[in-house]
Write a protein that holds these residues in place. Structure first.
Motif, short mmCIF file in Angstrom:
data_model
loop_
_atom_site.label_atom_id
_atom_site.label_comp_id
_atom_site.label_asym_id
_atom_site.label_seq_id
_atom_site.Cartn_x
_atom_site.Cartn_y
_atom_site.Cartn_z
N PRO A 62 0.84 -1.20 0.00
CA PRO A 62 0.00 0.00 0.00
C PRO A 62 0.88 1.25 0.00
CG PRO A 62 -0.04 -1.09 2.15
CD PRO A 62 0.73 -1.96 1.22
N LYS A 63 0.46 2.22 -0.78
CA LYS A 63 1.21 3.47 -0.84
C LYS A 63 0.93 4.29 0.41
CE LYS A 63 1.27 3.83 -5.83
NZ LYS A 63 0.95 4.65 -6.99
N ALA A 64 1.92 5.04 0.79
CA ALA A 64 1.73 5.92 1.95
C ALA A 64 0.67 6.96 1.59
CB ALA A 64 3.04 6.61 2.30
N ALA A 65 -0.16 7.24 2.55
CA ALA A 65 -1.23 8.21 2.31
C ALA A 65 -0.62 9.58 2.05
CB ALA A 65 -2.15 8.28 3.52
N ALA A 66 -1.18 10.25 1.07
CA ALA A 66 -0.71 11.60 0.77
C ALA A 66 -1.04 12.51 1.94
CB ALA A 66 -1.40 12.11 -0.50
N PRO A 67 -0.18 13.45 2.22
CA PRO A 67 -0.48 14.34 3.34
C PRO A 67 -1.77 15.09 3.08
CG PRO A 67 1.41 15.15 2.08
CD PRO A 67 1.05 13.80 1.55
N ALA A 68 -2.55 15.21 4.11
CA ALA A 68 -3.85 15.88 3.98
C ALA A 68 -3.64 17.33 3.61
CB ALA A 68 -4.63 15.77 5.28
N LYS A 69 -4.44 17.79 2.68
CA LYS A 69 -4.35 19.18 2.27
C LYS A 69 -5.00 20.05 3.33
CE LYS A 69 -4.38 18.29 -2.67
NZ LYS A 69 -5.06 18.55 -3.94
N LYS A 70 -4.39 21.17 3.56
CA LYS A 70 -4.98 22.11 4.51
C LYS A 70 -6.23 22.72 3.88
CE LYS A 70 -0.99 23.73 7.10
NZ LYS A 70 -0.22 24.93 7.44
N PRO A 71 -7.29 22.84 4.67
CA PRO A 71 -8.46 23.51 4.10
C PRO A 71 -8.13 24.97 3.84
CG PRO A 71 -8.78 23.08 6.45
CD PRO A 71 -7.49 22.43 6.04
N ALA A 72 -8.81 25.53 2.89
CA ALA A 72 -8.58 26.94 2.59
C ALA A 72 -8.81 27.76 3.85
CB ALA A 72 -9.52 27.39 1.46
N GLU A 73 -7.93 28.71 4.04
CA GLU A 73 -8.05 29.55 5.23
C GLU A 73 -9.37 30.30 5.15
OE1 GLU A 73 -6.05 29.82 7.90
OE2 GLU A 73 -4.86 28.18 7.08
N LYS A 74 -10.16 30.18 6.18
CA LYS A 74 -11.41 30.91 6.22
C LYS A 74 -11.31 31.97 7.31
CE LYS A 74 -13.72 27.61 9.23
NZ LYS A 74 -14.85 26.75 9.41
N PRO A 75 -12.04 33.04 7.18
CA PRO A 75 -11.97 34.08 8.19
C PRO A 75 -12.40 33.53 9.54
CG PRO A 75 -13.40 34.75 6.36
CD PRO A 75 -12.97 33.34 6.13
N SER A 76 -11.82 34.06 10.58
CA SER A 76 -12.21 33.62 11.91
C SER A 76 -13.63 34.10 12.20
CB SER A 76 -11.24 34.17 12.96
OG SER A 76 -11.43 35.55 13.10
N GLU A 77 -14.19 33.62 13.30
CA GLU A 77 -15.56 33.99 13.66
C GLU A 77 -15.70 35.49 13.84
OE1 GLU A 77 -17.75 32.20 16.87
OE2 GLU A 77 -16.99 30.26 16.25
N ASP A 78 -14.64 36.15 14.29
CA ASP A 78 -14.72 37.58 14.58
C ASP A 78 -14.47 38.44 13.35
OD1 ASP A 78 -15.28 36.99 17.19
OD2 ASP A 78 -13.20 37.09 17.83
N GLU A 79 -14.44 37.84 12.16
CA GLU A 79 -14.22 38.60 10.95
C GLU A 79 -15.43 38.49 10.03
OE1 GLU A 79 -10.63 37.52 8.95
OE2 GLU A 79 -9.47 37.56 10.79
N ALA A 80 -15.78 39.60 9.45
CA ALA A 80 -16.81 39.62 8.42
C ALA A 80 -16.30 40.59 7.37
CB ALA A 80 -18.15 40.09 8.97
N PRO A 81 -16.51 40.32 6.11
CA PRO A 81 -16.07 41.27 5.09
C PRO A 81 -16.65 42.65 5.37
CG PRO A 81 -16.89 39.24 4.09
CD PRO A 81 -17.21 39.18 5.54
N SER A 82 -15.88 43.67 5.09
CA SER A 82 -16.32 45.03 5.35
C SER A 82 -17.66 45.30 4.66
CB SER A 82 -15.27 46.02 4.83
OG SER A 82 -15.67 47.33 5.09
#
Length: 175
Positions: A62-82
Motif C-alpha cells: 500500500p502506498k503511503a497516504a498523501a499528506p492531507a491538504k490544509k483547508p482553505a483559510e477561512k476568516p475567523s468567527e470575529d471577521e466579516a467582510p467590510s
C-alpha cells in the motif's frame, strides 16, 4: 524406488522442521509472489510444443497516504467582510431547527445545519440578529458578526432557542 521415496520424505520433513524455533508473525513476513505455471497441451503430431506460460503475481504494497491538504483559510468567527453581516448556526439538531436572521427591518428564514448567511450592512439598522429553535432536541450554537463584533448564543435540549444579536451603538459602530 521405495527407498528413494523415503529419502525424499525425510529430507522434506527435515527442511520443514528446521525453523530455528522462531515463529514469524503476519506483520514480520512479506507476502511472496504467487507463481502460476500453465503447461501447454501436447500436440497430436509430436511436433515441438510451445513453451509453458508463466504468470507471476505480486502483491502490491500500500502506498503511503498523501499528506492531507490544509483547508482553505477561512476568516475567523470575529471577521466579516467590510460592509457585510455574517449569520451562523451550527451543531446537531436531529429533528431539525427553525432559523430566522436579519435586522430590525428585514427578517429572513434559514434552513439546514450548518448554516452561514451573509447580508449587506444596512446603516439604518438598529440591530442584526439570528434565532434558531430546536425541534425536539439537539445542541446548537449561533453567532452574528458585524465589523469585527461577534455575539454568540447556545441552546441545548428540546425546543430551546439559540439567539445572538449585535446592536448599533448610535455612533456608527456596533456592540
Amino acid at each position: 524406488m521405495i527407498p528413494a521415496a523415503f529419502v525424499i520424505l525425510f529430507i522434506g520433513v527435515g527442511i520443514g522442521a528446521s525453523g530455528g524455533g522462531e515463529e514469524k508473525t503476519a506483520a514480520s513476513t512479506k507476502p511472496a509472489p504467487t507463481v502460476t505455471v500453465t503447461k501447454s497441451a501436447p500436440t497430436k503430431d509430436g511436433k515441438a510444443k510451445p513453451a509453458p506460460t508463466v504468470t507471476v503475481t505480486k502483491t502490491a504494497k500500500p502506498k503511503a497516504a498523501a499528506p492531507a491538504k490544509k483547508p482553505a483559510e477561512k476568516p475567523s468567527e470575529d471577521e466579516a467582510p467590510s460592509g457585510r453581516v455574517v449569520f451562523k448556526v451550527w451543531g446537531s439538531a436531529p429533528a431539525g431547527v427553525n432559523t430566522t436572521y436579519g435586522s430590525d427591518s428585514d427578517s429572513r428564514d434559514g434552513s439546514g445545519l450548518p448554516m452561514t448567511k451573509t447580508l449587506s450592512v444596512n446603516d439604518d439598522a438598529l440591530y442584526f440578529h439570528v434565532s434558531a429553535q430546536l425541534q425536539g432536541g439537539g445542541d446548537i450554537n449561533c453567532s452574528v458578526t458585524v465589523d469585527g463584533h461577534t455575539k454568540k448564543g447556545h441552546a441545548s435540549g428540546s425546543y430551546n432557542i439559540c439567539t445572538a444579536q449585535v446592536n448599533s451603538n448610535f455612533t456608527g459602530g456596533w456592540d
